[in-house]
Design an enzyme around this catalytic site. Structure first.
Site, PDB file in Angstrom:
ATOM      1  N   ASP A 127      -6.794  -3.524  -4.172  1.00  0.00           N
ATOM      2  CA  ASP A 127      -7.604  -3.603  -2.955  1.00  0.00           C
ATOM      3  C   ASP A 127      -8.510  -2.397  -2.758  1.00  0.00           C
ATOM      4  O   ASP A 127      -9.548  -2.503  -2.097  1.00  0.00           O
ATOM      5  CB  ASP A 127      -6.697  -3.763  -1.727  1.00  0.00           C
ATOM      6  CG  ASP A 127      -6.268  -5.205  -1.554  1.00  0.00           C
ATOM      7  OD1 ASP A 127      -7.027  -6.082  -1.960  1.00  0.00           O
ATOM      8  OD2 ASP A 127      -5.179  -5.444  -1.016  1.00  0.00           O
ATOM      9  N   HIS A 138       2.231   0.118  -4.262  1.00  0.00           N
ATOM     10  CA  HIS A 138       2.519  -1.245  -4.703  1.00  0.00           C
ATOM     11  C   HIS A 138       4.019  -1.379  -4.931  1.00  0.00           C
ATOM     12  O   HIS A 138       4.672  -0.445  -5.381  1.00  0.00           O
ATOM     13  CB  HIS A 138       1.772  -1.559  -6.014  1.00  0.00           C
ATOM     14  CG  HIS A 138       1.647  -3.017  -6.262  1.00  0.00           C
ATOM     15  ND1 HIS A 138       2.635  -3.745  -6.871  1.00  0.00           N
ATOM     16  CD2 HIS A 138       0.663  -3.894  -5.946  1.00  0.00           C
ATOM     17  CE1 HIS A 138       2.261  -5.006  -6.935  1.00  0.00           C
ATOM     18  NE2 HIS A 138       1.075  -5.131  -6.375  1.00  0.00           N
TER      19      HIS A 138
END
Ligand code: ACO
Length: 423
Positions: A360, A290
């Site tokens: 996700d 991320h």
């Protein structure tokens, strides 16, 4: 047009003078470095969402996301993000009624959904339908904040209907009309799957929607803010955002996670050889990494817990209707517990690469066991994130400054033009 070195220097000193009082100084930024991908750059100030990437914390309007998941629901969180404070009882009930009232879509939008080629991705259908929807909004050319809130509520309310209809049209299934009393999560789930969800499923689905509702200036929200910063309209902002969300580096990752699990990994014993091979080939592992979090993504933690709960129930044969997802039903016995495979992958990535899972990774296995069709994973993200896009568009317009960064030109200058016949 003369763009020679001399002309550039002249215009640069003019620009520098022009920006003398600005912070940070354009000339300083210009001379120091190029901020590729805008890494670490603050482009504005916001009171919507705070992310602490080091501690792994996420707050919506100051409330920790864990608190909202525990005590609130999607409708209340949507109100909070758009209006800046939690609603009173009457404000909540008015907002909820408005969301229910606005669930229907114009016949012309349904007609275009039916006209699209059958192999179109759901997110492309959504992008096109949202763009078309603006033409049927009677507030379309009213750019006031009040009109933007009304349009925002319509977008949030209609998005699940567009998604559910387009999914069922594409899979040749009968349409399920929106309910006029179910909660946002229950109605969305029912319209999409045609299955009446249990309360447990509704709550989990609601939690997923809350976890995706906003995430500060991620790529799609940035696209939305850039679009409305030109004083374009809200529908254009949301359309830009959907196009941006589509990519696998952003919203498209969870679909790829579940495909890898179902089509490539399949068994727990295959996880490590699979990930080693991918990393050897310098491939990215979807659902990890991320830009902001350098530790656990708090949303991944929430969805991990929920995923464990449902996959444990699945092991005991207790998930209502077993796995409702037809893809997995066919594969039953050939595919191991997805939560457990995800855990092996997480353990490997943290220990060997120091890269943590993002939202996700765990949403993939969870959505799968809840019976959400894989093709609807990315659009579902859009349905939830529409709240954030609307909130950010309104914030951007409340104190607007055109978003227009610079690109450092590194090509040649003063090249000699060669006529076509001499090239
Ligand atoms: N798998 C393997 N290696 C990775 C991964 C990953 N998923 N993510 C980052 N890395 C490595 C990179 O190879 C790079 O290593 P290097 O410095 O040796 O080249 C380093 O970590 C930094 O990665 P970047 O891609 O430069 O980091 P950036 O902040 O630009 O990218 C991103 C973040 C796009 C999310 C990236 O981690 C990625 O591609 N992840 C996979 C896709 C994904 O899961 N996207 C969903 C994001 S969450 C969301 O949008 C809801």
């Amino acid at each position: 047009m003369n763009v020679g070195k001399e002309a550039c220097e002249t215009s640069l000193s003019f620009i520098c003078e022009d920006y003398e009082e600005e912070e940070p100084k354009l000339c300083e930024l210009d001379q120091s470095k190029t901020y590729k991908g805008l890494v670490g750059i603050y482009v504005d100030e916001s009171t919507i969402t705070m992310i602490d990437g080091v501690q792994g914390e996420l707050y919506y309007r100051g409330y920790p996301v864990e608190t909202l998941v525990e005590h609130s629901n999607f409708e209340e969180v949507a109100y909070l993000l758009i209006n800046g404070k939690l609603p009173t009882k009457s404000q909540y009930s008015e907002f909820k009624d408005e969301l229910i009232k606005e669930r229907g879509i114009p016949d012309n939008i349904l007609a275009i959904l039916k006209s699209f080629p059958r192999n179109t991705t759901r997110i492309e259908l959504l992008r096109t339908a949202i763009s078309a929807l603006s033409l049927y909004d009677y507030d379309n050319y009213d750019y006031s904040q009040e009109a933007n809130v009304r349009k925002g509520v319509r977008i949030i309310a209609k998005l699940p209907t567009i998604l559910a209809f387009s999914h069922r049209i594409q899979s040749n299934e009968p349409l399920v009309e929106p309910s006029d009393n179910d909660s946002h999560a229950a109605n969305y789930y029912y319209m999409m799957t045609g299955n009446e969800p249990s309360q447990e499923f509704v709550e989990a689905f609601d939690d997923i929607l809350i976890c995706h509702a906003d995430h500060s200036i991620n790529a799609s929200t940035f696209a939305c803010r850039v679009t409305v910063s030109t004083l374009s309209d809200l529908y254009s902002g949301v359309t830009s955002a959907i196009g941006t969300l589509r990519g696998p580096l952003h919203g498209g990752a969870n679909e790829r996670v579940i495909r890898a699990m179902l089509e490539e990994i399949k068994k727990k014993d295959n996880v490590i050889p699979w990930v080693e091979e991918k990393l050897k080939n310098k491939e990215k592992i979807m659902g990890f990494g991320h830009r902001i979090y350098k530790t656990w993504d708090p949303r991944a933690k929430i969805l991990r817990e929920l995923s464990k709960k449902f996959w444990d129930q699945w092991e005991r044969g207790e998930v209502e209707g077993a796995i409702p997802n037809p893809t997995h039903k066919d594969e039953h016995g050939k595919i191991d517990n997805i939560y457990e495979m995800t855990e092996v992958l997480t353990d490997y990535m943290i220990k060997n690469k120091h890269i943590y899972p993002n939202v996700d990774l765990y949403s993939a296995g969870l959505l799968h066991i809840l019976g959400i069709p894989t093709l609807s994973f990315t659009p579902l993200f859009a349905a939830s994130r529409s709240v954030g896009w609307v909130a950010h568009a309104i914030e951007q317009l409340s104190d607007n400054k055109l978003i227009r960064p610079r690109l450092r030109y590194i090509g040649e200058l003063n090249k000699k033009y060669v006529p076509m016949e001499e090239r």
